[in-house]
Enzyme design. Structure first.
Site, short mmCIF file in Angstrom:
data_model
loop_
_atom_site.label_atom_id
_atom_site.label_comp_id
_atom_site.label_asym_id
_atom_site.label_seq_id
_atom_site.Cartn_x
_atom_site.Cartn_y
_atom_site.Cartn_z
N PHE A 21 -9.30 84.51 -90.18
CA PHE A 21 -9.84 83.83 -89.00
C PHE A 21 -11.38 83.88 -89.03
CE2 PHE A 21 -10.88 83.53 -84.45
CZ PHE A 21 -10.12 82.42 -84.11
N ASP A 31 -5.76 92.61 -89.44
CA ASP A 31 -5.88 91.90 -88.16
C ASP A 31 -4.47 91.41 -87.82
OD1 ASP A 31 -6.20 90.08 -86.10
OD2 ASP A 31 -8.12 89.32 -86.84
N TYR A 45 -3.43 88.50 -76.19
CA TYR A 45 -3.22 87.34 -75.31
C TYR A 45 -2.31 86.29 -75.94
CZ TYR A 45 -7.51 86.17 -77.95
OH TYR A 45 -8.46 86.01 -78.93
N LYS A 46 -1.83 86.57 -77.16
CA LYS A 46 -0.93 85.60 -77.79
C LYS A 46 0.53 85.98 -77.47
CE LYS A 46 -4.29 85.02 -81.54
NZ LYS A 46 -4.83 83.70 -81.29
N ARG A 75 -0.29 72.96 -85.02
CA ARG A 75 0.50 74.20 -85.10
C ARG A 75 1.57 74.18 -84.01
NH1 ARG A 75 -3.60 79.20 -85.02
NH2 ARG A 75 -3.85 78.41 -82.90
#
Ligand SMILES: Cc1ncc(COP(=O)(O)O)c(C=O)c1O
Length: 412
Positions: free
Chosen positions: A118, A196, A221-222, A372
């Site tokens: 990322f 990560d 938060y995912k 996605r």
């Protein structure tokens, strides 16, 4: 509801979430849904603990909160509670731990990652590499933009020892790395891997001990449904932690912050990685999401995610490829997280057409040609996937996406 939904052992977990009407949400890999009860918990904390009890709430409720969450997180990841700290963002945690590892002089002085990682990870590694080591971070480039060439990566671990940072599930294609094998190779060459876990936690059955992981971090938060900007977590193996120093010596990392001493004396556990005042409201918002995930169990979540992504993969292959769509996620379920990426030259306009459909379908778009489709096993139904494929096929067949603008929103 399809037959598969009726047979789904996790089907009941959908009832723990708030669902906007006529919407199929396939973006839980970016921002998870709102768990029922979160708004009420927040209201209680705001009105009672903040409104009524004010400063007394620190002793009564708030100081213990990060530790309670760390304990829950330790069950989710199989680490020890004293090896996990919650708070700050993933970016800040990555900066702290990478700088701490560099400063410790225990590892070869090269920072490495790969081009699947990322962007924030790349920026932070590069900044530390330039400032502390006087050279850029090494970014391993594979032939494919979407899948790691594991032989190449293993070769690098053997030949170029250093401090590596990899995303366990990559954000673009959902590629999943073999954690244990890579950790062992890293150890053999005196290297270390910072994992990560942002796109993996909550959908991959992660066992930090069994995989011999020494450092991991990620956002909540995912798939943990902690809400926008929810605090990140950092895990550092106890033995390693005792040898590291926090490069941001904030007062909350002090052994006795409320003594207000003029001399910094670091805490002797992972709490030394604390920086400033914990974000209480964000921590409260994370509680329900984390509990739901724990109740479902990561084994069951990964199992459902494998079955659902496989089903979607095959449907896309069968029905959408004739319309110029390509599949950009690994075919092998053992090398895949919980999102499926597809590509099309008109990806942005197709995304808008999906958002305007009935029911509304919300995936996310990543420049310049990727869509996605994030499957959250806690609440995504098989019927949602069926409807998504049907609608996508219609949009592609009648080219209704041509009615949408090329203009992009800031968050896509
Ligand atoms: C893999 C990965 N790492 C890091 C981040 C950034 O996290 P934060 O915004 O908490 O710093 C994200 C954000 O989506 C991510 O997907």
């Amino acid at each position: 509801m399809t037959k598969k939904d009726l047979a789904d052992p996790l089907a009941a977990f959908r009832d723990y979430f708030y669902h906007p009407k006529d919407t199929i949400y396939l973006d839980g890999n970016s921002l998870g849904k709102l768990p029922l009860g979160t708004a009420e918990s927040l209201q209680e904390v705001v009105l009672k603990q903040w409104g009524q009890n004010l400063i007394a709430s620190w002793n009564k409720d708030w100081l213990a909160l990060p530790h309670e969450l760390a304990k829950q997180m330790s069950h989710l990841l199989n680490g020890l509670p004293e090896e996990i700290i919650i708070g700050e963002s993933t970016s800040v945690r990555l900066f702290q731990i990478t700088q701490a590892l560099v400063n410790s002089l225990q590892f070869p002085k090269t920072l490495l990652t790969d081009q699947l990682n990322f962007p924030t990870d790349l920026y932070i590694l590069d900044q530390i590499a330039m400032q502390s080591l006087g050279k850029k971070a090494v970014v391993i480039s594979y032939q494919s933009e979407l899948e790691a060439d594991l032989e190449q990566l293993k070769d690098s671990l053997g030949k170029t020892p250093g401090i590596y940072c990899l995303s366990l599930v990559t954000y673009k294609s959902g590629f999943l790395y073999p954690m244990l094998e890579l950790n062992r190779l890293a150890k053999e060459s005196g290297s270390i891997i910072i994992w990560d876990l942002s796109h993996a936690v909550g959908v991959v059955d992660i066992d930090l001990k069994a995989t011999e992981t020494r450092v991991a971090l990620g956002c909540t938060y995912k798939y943990l449904n902690g809400g926008p900007g929810a605090p990140a977590f950092l895990y550092v193996d106890k033995t390693l932690m005792s040898t590291l120093e926090n490069p941001i010596a904030g007062w909350f990392g002090h052994a006795k912050p409320f003594d207000f001493s003029l001399e910094y004396e670091a805490h002797n556990t992972i709490n030394k990685m604390a920086v400033g005042t914990p974000p209480i409201l964000s921590l409260v918002a994370l509680q329900k999401g984390l509990s739901i995930c724990l109740a479902a169990g990561t084994k069951a979540l990964q199992e459902k995610s494998r079955i659902q992504t496989q089903w979607l993969f095959e449907q896309i292959e069968l029905r959408l490829i004739p319309y110029g769509v390509t599949l950009e996620s690994p075919r092998d379920a053992n090398q895949r997280g919980a999102h499926i990426s597809i590509a099309h030259l008109e990806a942005w306009r197709i995304t808008q057409a999906l958002q305007a459909a009935s029911p509304q379908i919300i995936p996310d778009y990543r420049p310049d040609k990727y869509i996605r489709l994030g499957l959250a096993p806690l609440y995504t139904r098989y019927s949602d996937l069926q409807t998504t494929v049907d609608i996508l096929e219609d949009i592609l067949k009648d080219k209704s996406y041509l009615n949408f603008s090329h203009q992009k929103a800031t968050v896509t």
